[in-house]
Motif scaffolding. Structure first.
Motif, mmCIF file in Angstrom:
data_model
loop_
_atom_site.group_PDB
_atom_site.id
_atom_site.type_symbol
_atom_site.label_atom_id
_atom_site.label_comp_id
_atom_site.label_asym_id
_atom_site.label_seq_id
_atom_site.Cartn_x
_atom_site.Cartn_y
_atom_site.Cartn_z
ATOM 1 N N LEU A 196 0.831 -1.208 0.000
ATOM 2 C CA LEU A 196 0.000 0.000 0.000
ATOM 3 C C LEU A 196 0.864 1.255 0.000
ATOM 4 O O LEU A 196 0.574 2.214 -0.725
ATOM 5 N N SER A 197 1.929 1.269 0.792
ATOM 6 C CA SER A 197 2.819 2.434 0.827
ATOM 7 C C SER A 197 3.452 2.673 -0.535
ATOM 8 O O SER A 197 3.501 3.816 -1.022
ATOM 9 N N ALA A 198 3.938 1.598 -1.168
ATOM 10 C CA ALA A 198 4.572 1.732 -2.479
ATOM 11 C C ALA A 198 3.581 2.218 -3.525
ATOM 12 O O ALA A 198 3.909 3.062 -4.361
ATOM 13 N N ARG A 199 2.369 1.707 -3.494
ATOM 14 C CA ARG A 199 1.362 2.126 -4.482
ATOM 15 C C ARG A 199 0.978 3.583 -4.296
ATOM 16 O O ARG A 199 0.794 4.318 -5.269
ATOM 17 N N LEU A 200 0.833 4.010 -3.047
ATOM 18 C CA LEU A 200 0.493 5.410 -2.785
ATOM 19 C C LEU A 200 1.595 6.343 -3.279
ATOM 20 O O LEU A 200 1.321 7.388 -3.878
ATOM 21 N N ILE A 201 2.835 5.974 -3.028
ATOM 22 C CA ILE A 201 3.956 6.827 -3.441
ATOM 23 C C ILE A 201 4.119 6.812 -4.956
ATOM 24 O O ILE A 201 4.356 7.848 -5.584
ATOM 25 N N ALA A 202 3.980 5.633 -5.572
ATOM 26 C CA ALA A 202 4.189 5.516 -7.014
ATOM 27 C C ALA A 202 3.051 6.128 -7.819
ATOM 28 O O ALA A 202 3.280 6.827 -8.812
ATOM 29 N N HIS A 203 1.810 5.876 -7.387
ATOM 30 C CA HIS A 203 0.650 6.349 -8.157
ATOM 31 C C HIS A 203 0.104 7.677 -7.648
ATOM 32 O O HIS A 203 -0.742 8.275 -8.299
ATOM 33 N N ARG A 204 0.545 8.089 -6.447
ATOM 34 C CA ARG A 204 0.138 9.343 -5.807
ATOM 35 C C ARG A 204 -1.260 9.301 -5.206
ATOM 36 O O ARG A 204 -1.559 10.002 -4.257
ATOM 37 N N PHE A 205 -2.148 8.481 -5.735
ATOM 38 C CA PHE A 205 -3.480 8.336 -5.160
ATOM 39 C C PHE A 205 -4.053 6.991 -5.571
ATOM 40 O O PHE A 205 -3.683 6.431 -6.605
ATOM 41 N N ILE A 206 -4.940 6.467 -4.728
ATOM 42 C CA ILE A 206 -5.659 5.241 -5.055
ATOM 43 C C ILE A 206 -7.104 5.415 -4.584
ATOM 44 O O ILE A 206 -7.378 6.170 -3.641
ATOM 45 N N PRO A 207 -8.057 4.733 -5.205
ATOM 46 C CA PRO A 207 -9.462 4.872 -4.798
ATOM 47 C C PRO A 207 -9.721 4.254 -3.436
ATOM 48 O O PRO A 207 -9.082 3.268 -3.044
ATOM 49 N N ARG A 208 -10.654 4.811 -2.710
ATOM 50 C CA ARG A 208 -11.021 4.283 -1.398
ATOM 51 C C ARG A 208 -11.619 2.889 -1.500
ATOM 52 O O ARG A 208 -11.641 2.145 -0.538
ATOM 53 N N SER A 209 -12.124 2.540 -2.683
ATOM 54 C CA SER A 209 -12.728 1.223 -2.874
ATOM 55 C C SER A 209 -11.683 0.114 -2.986
ATOM 56 O O SER A 209 -12.027 -1.070 -2.928
ATOM 57 N N ASP A 210 -10.399 0.474 -3.150
ATOM 58 C CA ASP A 210 -9.330 -0.512 -3.211
ATOM 59 C C ASP A 210 -9.304 -1.305 -1.905
ATOM 60 O O ASP A 210 -9.443 -0.731 -0.818
ATOM 61 N N PRO A 211 -9.124 -2.651 -1.976
ATOM 62 C CA PRO A 211 -9.167 -3.465 -0.752
ATOM 63 C C PRO A 211 -8.199 -3.015 0.341
ATOM 64 O O PRO A 211 -8.569 -2.965 1.523
ATOM 65 N N LEU A 212 -6.963 -2.669 -0.026
ATOM 66 C CA LEU A 212 -6.008 -2.228 0.985
ATOM 67 C C LEU A 212 -6.367 -0.840 1.525
ATOM 68 O O LEU A 212 -6.153 -0.555 2.710
ATOM 69 N N ALA A 213 -6.897 0.020 0.650
ATOM 70 C CA ALA A 213 -7.332 1.337 1.118
ATOM 71 C C ALA A 213 -8.493 1.192 2.093
ATOM 72 O O ALA A 213 -8.543 1.870 3.132
ATOM 73 N N ARG A 214 -9.430 0.321 1.779
ATOM 74 C CA ARG A 214 -10.562 0.080 2.685
ATOM 75 C C ARG A 214 -10.065 -0.463 4.028
ATOM 76 O O ARG A 214 -10.597 -0.103 5.081
ATOM 77 N N ARG A 215 -9.055 -1.320 3.976
ATOM 78 C CA ARG A 215 -8.511 -1.841 5.219
ATOM 79 C C ARG A 215 -7.920 -0.731 6.073
ATOM 80 O O ARG A 215 -8.090 -0.704 7.299
ATOM 81 N N ALA A 216 -7.244 0.216 5.415
ATOM 82 C CA ALA A 216 -6.660 1.342 6.154
ATOM 83 C C ALA A 216 -7.735 2.228 6.773
ATOM 84 O O ALA A 216 -7.475 2.915 7.767
ATOM 85 N N LEU A 217 -8.933 2.206 6.216
ATOM 86 C CA LEU A 217 -10.012 3.038 6.730
ATOM 87 C C LEU A 217 -10.763 2.383 7.888
ATOM 88 O O LEU A 217 -11.351 3.091 8.710
ATOM 89 N N VAL A 218 -10.747 1.067 7.948
ATOM 90 C CA VAL A 218 -11.543 0.377 8.975
ATOM 91 C C VAL A 218 -10.696 -0.306 10.037
ATOM 92 O O VAL A 218 -11.192 -0.597 11.134
ATOM 93 N N ASP A 219 -9.425 -0.581 9.724
ATOM 94 C CA ASP A 219 -8.534 -1.265 10.668
ATOM 95 C C ASP A 219 -7.626 -0.227 11.319
ATOM 96 O O ASP A 219 -6.674 0.271 10.702
ATOM 97 N N GLU A 220 -7.897 0.096 12.563
ATOM 98 C CA GLU A 220 -7.171 1.177 13.242
ATOM 99 C C GLU A 220 -5.686 0.865 13.385
ATOM 100 O O GLU A 220 -4.839 1.746 13.194
ATOM 101 N N ASP A 221 -5.346 -0.373 13.727
ATOM 102 C CA ASP A 221 -3.937 -0.736 13.874
ATOM 103 C C ASP A 221 -3.203 -0.658 12.541
ATOM 104 O O ASP A 221 -2.061 -0.180 12.470
ATOM 105 N N PHE A 222 -3.844 -1.108 11.484
ATOM 106 C CA PHE A 222 -3.247 -1.044 10.152
ATOM 107 C C PHE A 222 -3.063 0.405 9.720
ATOM 108 O O PHE A 222 -2.041 0.772 9.141
#
Length: 218
Positions: free
Chosen positions: A8-34
């Protein structure tokens, strides 16, 4: 978790943005520890996670304490790290005010109305209204008519619109300027909104809104 964080970190840095619907992005929104682990990993390289419940994407930006090291060069201070000239930045603020400000007002009003009508105990966890459902576009001809003289002429405006589109701030479809993935993320609403509303641009937008509701003569 480490592999997911690295991806997720590499994709954010490389692409600059990703949709919230992306599975890893959704995980970052609902999983506090992640989410905390992701923010810590980004912070280690001077970056911060950019997301808000009104935007359809998440992105990365520069941490505030890193600005002086990135933008400061001796006595000079870079306005941005995307090689945008001053007139392009001015155009970006204008488009943000025309697209994001009214969108946010509608989203907040609708979210508050829905919360008032909620009776179930989990109602507050429902997602806020997002996307093109409430985001309106700006006709390019209207932009040229209103701001051509102030922002370098039609030719210069067209060049800057192309640059903003390539960077992901806007999208251009059928001569209409629409919100891009970064428009609601890269500009800080809490800082910029009061300056726009209370400043000279706020008066321009107010006059434009008043003219839009006036009946046209027969």
């Amino acid at each position: 978790m480490d592999n997911a964080l690295a991806i997720l970190s590499a994709r954010l840095i490389a692409h600059r943005f990703i949709p919230r619907s992306d599975p890893l992005a959704r995980r970052a929104l609902v999983d506090e520890d992640f989410r905390r682990a992701l923010e810590h990993r980004l912070n280690e390289v001077g970056l911060t996670l950019l997301e808000n419940p009104y935007a359809e994407h998440m992105a990365v930006g520069l941490m505030g304490e890193m600005e002086a090291f990135v933008f400061g060069e001796g006595e000079a201070w870079l306005s941005n790290n995307m090689n945008l000239p001053r007139d392009a930045i001015a155009l970006l603020v204008v488009l943000w005010a025309l697209i994001i400000l009214p969108k946010r007002e509608r989203q907040v009003a609708r979210a508050e109305k829905e919360r008032e009508g909620q009776s179930d105990m989990f109602g507050a966890e429902k997602p806020l209204v997002q996307g093109e459902e409430v985001s309106v576009g700006v006709p390019e001809e209207a932009l040229y008519a209103d701001y051509r003289d102030k922002l370098g002429g039609k030719g210069r405006l067209n060049i800057n619109l192309g640059q903003l589109a390539r960077l992901g701030f806007i999208e251009r479809r059928n001569k209409v300027i629409l919100e891009g993935p970064l428009l609601d993320l890269m500009l800080d609403y809490s800082t910029l909104a009061p300056r726009v509303i209370e400043g000279a641009l706020g008066e321009v937008l107010k006059r434009r809104a008043e003219e839009a509701v006036q009946p046209t003569p027969d």
